[in-house]
Design a protein around this motif. Sequence first.
Motif, PDB file in Angstrom:
ATOM      1  N   CYS A 155      -7.680  -6.898  19.550  1.00  9.76           N
ATOM      2  CA  CYS A 155      -6.664  -7.782  20.117  1.00  9.76           C
ATOM      3  C   CYS A 155      -6.489  -7.533  21.615  1.00  9.76           C
ATOM      4  N   VAL A 156      -5.807  -8.459  22.272  1.00  5.48           N
ATOM      5  CA  VAL A 156      -5.678  -8.439  23.732  1.00  5.48           C
ATOM      6  C   VAL A 156      -5.062  -7.146  24.229  1.00  5.48           C
ATOM      7  N   ASN A 157      -3.968  -6.737  23.626  1.00  4.11           N
ATOM      8  CA  ASN A 157      -3.262  -5.531  24.080  1.00  4.11           C
ATOM      9  C   ASN A 157      -3.513  -4.325  23.183  1.00  4.11           C
ATOM     10  N   GLY A 158      -4.542  -4.410  22.340  1.00  4.85           N
ATOM     11  CA  GLY A 158      -4.814  -3.319  21.412  1.00  4.85           C
ATOM     12  C   GLY A 158      -3.831  -3.262  20.257  1.00  4.85           C
ATOM     13  N   SER A 159      -3.058  -4.332  20.086  1.00  6.12           N
ATOM     14  CA  SER A 159      -2.071  -4.379  19.006  1.00  6.12           C
ATOM     15  C   SER A 159      -1.805  -5.834  18.657  1.00  6.12           C
ATOM     16  N   ARG A 160      -1.182  -6.046  17.504  1.00  2.43           N
ATOM     17  CA  ARG A 160      -0.817  -7.395  17.087  1.00  2.43           C
ATOM     18  C   ARG A 160       0.622  -7.415  16.591  1.00  2.43           C
ATOM     19  N   ILE A 161       1.277  -8.559  16.762  1.00  2.00           N
ATOM     20  CA  ILE A 161       2.623  -8.741  16.243  1.00  2.00           C
ATOM     21  C   ILE A 161       2.532  -8.990  14.741  1.00  2.00           C
ATOM     22  N   VAL A 162       3.398  -8.331  13.997  1.00  2.00           N
ATOM     23  CA  VAL A 162       3.456  -8.514  12.553  1.00  2.00           C
ATOM     24  C   VAL A 162       4.912  -8.745  12.158  1.00  2.00           C
ATOM     25  N   ALA A 163       5.126  -9.078  10.900  1.00  2.00           N
ATOM     26  CA  ALA A 163       6.475  -9.231  10.368  1.00  2.00           C
ATOM     27  C   ALA A 163       6.534  -8.533   9.018  1.00  2.00           C
ATOM     28  N   ALA A 164       7.735  -8.167   8.590  1.00  2.00           N
ATOM     29  CA  ALA A 164       7.826  -7.335   7.386  1.00  2.00           C
ATOM     30  C   ALA A 164       9.179  -7.473   6.713  1.00  2.00           C
ATOM     31  N   ILE A 165       9.190  -7.161   5.430  1.00  2.00           N
ATOM     32  CA  ILE A 165      10.414  -6.967   4.657  1.00  2.00           C
ATOM     33  C   ILE A 165      10.436  -5.504   4.234  1.00  2.00           C
ATOM     34  N   ASN A 166      11.528  -4.814   4.550  1.00  2.00           N
ATOM     35  CA  ASN A 166      11.615  -3.369   4.305  1.00  2.00           C
ATOM     36  C   ASN A 166      10.403  -2.626   4.861  1.00  2.00           C
ATOM     37  N   ASN A 167       9.973  -3.088   6.034  1.00  2.00           N
ATOM     38  CA  ASN A 167       8.872  -2.479   6.782  1.00  2.00           C
ATOM     39  C   ASN A 167       7.529  -2.582   6.065  1.00  2.00           C
ATOM     40  N   VAL A 168       7.414  -3.491   5.093  1.00  4.76           N
ATOM     41  CA  VAL A 168       6.150  -3.726   4.412  1.00  4.76           C
ATOM     42  C   VAL A 168       5.647  -5.120   4.792  1.00  4.76           C
ATOM     43  N   SER A 169       4.525  -5.178   5.477  1.00  3.17           N
ATOM     44  CA  SER A 169       3.868  -6.448   5.763  1.00  3.17           C
ATOM     45  C   SER A 169       2.988  -6.801   4.569  1.00  3.17           C
ATOM     46  N   LEU A 187       4.077  -0.826   7.326  1.00  2.00           N
ATOM     47  CA  LEU A 187       3.152  -0.551   6.238  1.00  2.00           C
ATOM     48  C   LEU A 187       2.527  -1.863   5.780  1.00  2.00           C
ATOM     49  N   ASN A 188       1.384  -1.771   5.116  1.00  2.00           N
ATOM     50  CA  ASN A 188       0.717  -2.954   4.582  1.00  2.00           C
ATOM     51  C   ASN A 188       0.518  -2.779   3.080  1.00  2.00           C
ATOM     52  N   GLY A 189       0.652  -3.863   2.335  1.00  2.00           N
ATOM     53  CA  GLY A 189       0.398  -3.759   0.909  1.00  2.00           C
ATOM     54  C   GLY A 189       0.752  -5.028   0.153  1.00  2.00           C
ATOM     55  N   THR A 190       0.163  -5.182  -1.022  1.00  2.00           N
ATOM     56  CA  THR A 190       0.484  -6.275  -1.932  1.00  2.00           C
ATOM     57  C   THR A 190       1.378  -5.697  -3.009  1.00  2.00           C
ATOM     58  N   ARG A 191       2.652  -5.612  -2.690  1.00  2.00           N
ATOM     59  CA  ARG A 191       3.615  -4.904  -3.525  1.00  2.00           C
ATOM     60  C   ARG A 191       4.673  -5.875  -4.038  1.00  2.00           C
ATOM     61  N   LEU A 192       4.899  -5.863  -5.352  1.00  2.00           N
ATOM     62  CA  LEU A 192       5.858  -6.748  -6.001  1.00  2.00           C
ATOM     63  C   LEU A 192       7.061  -5.936  -6.475  1.00  2.00           C
ATOM     64  N   TYR A 193       8.193  -6.636  -6.662  1.00  2.00           N
ATOM     65  CA  TYR A 193       9.375  -6.001  -7.242  1.00  2.00           C
ATOM     66  C   TYR A 193       9.529  -6.517  -8.667  1.00  2.00           C
ATOM     67  N   HIS A 194       9.669  -5.579  -9.618  1.00  2.00           N
ATOM     68  CA  HIS A 194       9.650  -5.880 -11.055  1.00  2.00           C
ATOM     69  C   HIS A 194      11.068  -6.137 -11.566  1.00  2.00           C
ATOM     70  N   PHE A 246       7.399  -2.406  -4.757  1.00  2.00           N
ATOM     71  CA  PHE A 246       8.048  -2.876  -3.539  1.00  2.00           C
ATOM     72  C   PHE A 246       9.411  -2.208  -3.418  1.00  2.00           C
ATOM     73  N   PRO A 247       9.737  -1.662  -2.249  1.00  2.00           N
ATOM     74  CA  PRO A 247      10.995  -0.893  -2.117  1.00  2.00           C
ATOM     75  C   PRO A 247      12.220  -1.790  -2.209  1.00  2.00           C
ATOM     76  N   GLY A 248      13.195  -1.365  -2.983  1.00  2.00           N
ATOM     77  CA  GLY A 248      14.441  -2.111  -3.128  1.00  2.00           C
ATOM     78  C   GLY A 248      15.419  -1.876  -2.001  1.00  2.00           C
ATOM     79  N   LYS A 249      15.075  -0.977  -1.099  1.00  2.00           N
ATOM     80  CA  LYS A 249      15.888  -0.734   0.092  1.00  2.00           C
ATOM     81  C   LYS A 249      14.957  -0.196   1.169  1.00  2.00           C
ATOM     82  N   PRO A 250      15.388  -0.202   2.428  1.00  2.00           N
ATOM     83  CA  PRO A 250      14.518   0.306   3.504  1.00  2.00           C
ATOM     84  C   PRO A 250      14.087   1.736   3.233  1.00  2.00           C
ATOM     85  N   LEU A 251      12.843   2.029   3.531  1.00  2.00           N
ATOM     86  CA  LEU A 251      12.330   3.382   3.317  1.00  2.00           C
ATOM     87  C   LEU A 251      12.990   4.375   4.258  1.00  2.00           C
ATOM     88  N   VAL A 252      13.388   3.905   5.429  1.00  2.00           N
ATOM     89  CA  VAL A 252      14.102   4.737   6.408  1.00  2.00           C
ATOM     90  C   VAL A 252      15.310   3.963   6.882  1.00  2.00           C
TER      91      VAL A 252
END
Length: 554
Positions: free
Chosen positions: A367-381, A426-433, A405-411
């Motif tokens: 990427c241009v700046n060596g990084s990319r913008i991402v978005a997340a829920i509870n810090n999981v993209s 963080l990255n992952g295909t995580r579901l909440y049961h 999938f975390p039910g609250k923020p990890l931090v």
Amino acid sequence: MSCHYPNEQIRSLIEGIRTEVVVVEGAGGMESVRALLVLICLFPVLANGLTRHYKFNVSVQISMDESLVVQLNIPIQRHGVRQIRTGWADGPAYITQCPIQPGQTYVYNFTLTGQRGTLWYHAHILWLRATVHGAIVIKPKLHVPYPFSNPHEELVLVLGEWWKADTEAVINQATKTGLAPNVSDAHTINGHPGPIASCVSSQDGYKLKVKSGKTYLLRIVNAALNEDLFFKIAGHKLTVVEVDAVYTKPFTVDTVVITPGQTTNVLLTADKTLGQYLVTASPFMDAMIVAVDNKTATATLHYEGTLSTSPVTTVKVPPRNATAIATSFAASLLSLNSKKYPANVPQEVDHSLLFTIGLGINPCSTCVNGSRIVAAINNVSFVMPETALLEAHFFNKQGVFTTDFPGKPLVAYNYTGSGPTNLQTLNGTRLYHLAYNSSVQVVLQDTGTIAPESHPIHLHGFNFFVVGQGVRNYDPNTSPSTFNLVDPIERNTIGMPSGGWAAIRFKADNPGVWFLHCHFEVHTSWGLKMAFLVDNGKGPNESLLPPPNDLPKC
């Protein structure tokens, strides 16, 4: 400079699909359907209880009322239609189905029950909903009146965006560079931007023709990819009577606030004599560092008997950061909660979840700046899988997703403050049961990471009640004391307060895998999404139906 399209072969699709409407009368009534670019269409007039068949051989889908069979060649969601036990017909690619391969079709077969009002449909893969979308109008059953005065006429207004570039090229370029994508080139009302300097062919705009003294029901849909919108009509008040196909306690405003994914029905009384009055759709974004398309779409409210050369009464649009208007509008929304239209709010909850919503920055060597913008829920993209989640769940395919999938923020941190120093997610295909029929409360907490902003959050498979909203951080000790558990508004998409929180509740009474995501398409592309996995209940009537034989393969 004239308006032009990136691909002339889809010119009429771009111009037409935005105003396409499906109208279905209630059980026992007749249906009226208008479709564009349909090569093969079957629109029978059917009696109560029969199955309706629609076949579309283009990137368009129309559906509703009772049992429906719809054949398509692109993944389409009927936004807000509750797919009870028929998640295979929900539409989001890689969540409930694989994409439909070139030259193939897929039949959406489902039953629509217990819903009436304005919903909509759109392509649910990549950024294709920019041009493949339209309104769904579900009329009440015969002889069942509206809970308000019967209007003289009903009009559909689809608000959207106009792009000079191919929207897929826009997001692909952004993904490649790691930067935010370009914004649209104009906003539209029923496919027309109104007069804009760079588009000489758009000067006429859309006209709403009315008769003096008559009342009209305006069914408004925000189909824009990335922007909340203000809607106004010069010299006229608007009475809100429905949102997301749920009747509301009526209230009167001069400005409607509507996020991408939402629908709003208003009553307009043409209480003037003669004249033309400006209709506007302009952006709302209170995070001033976030780029928006700042062009205002315009149409004309034209009274019968008025010369087309008559002057147009203008109106001043709200500032793009008019947070007070958005806050007041949201606070005014209440369910009818009558005997006929009850608000069945879960009074107790089995799952109390806190989801932080925000942006982040991850490393990207190319990427241009060596990084990319991402978005997340509870810090999981969220990482899209290579096969559909619902299929993996039904057939117990291993290695496709996890249910952690975390039910609250990890931090924990001051969510609406300056944010953490480490912006990586963080990255992952995580579901909440969820167990079948469990009651769920989700507190959606905006964060100040990079920039606080309003997010339109949409939940598939369920309606939810907005039991509370507030500014700054949600406090589990004090915030619940402000909850409305009597007549909160019920809907499927909520505009979260910027720099604040919203609490929603729903009953997990629909088995399957259900997507929750931001309806800003840019944020969904960046990973602001997750999914709930809801177990089967007891017996076949509480269990997910088997997949159809023509379920697309990845």
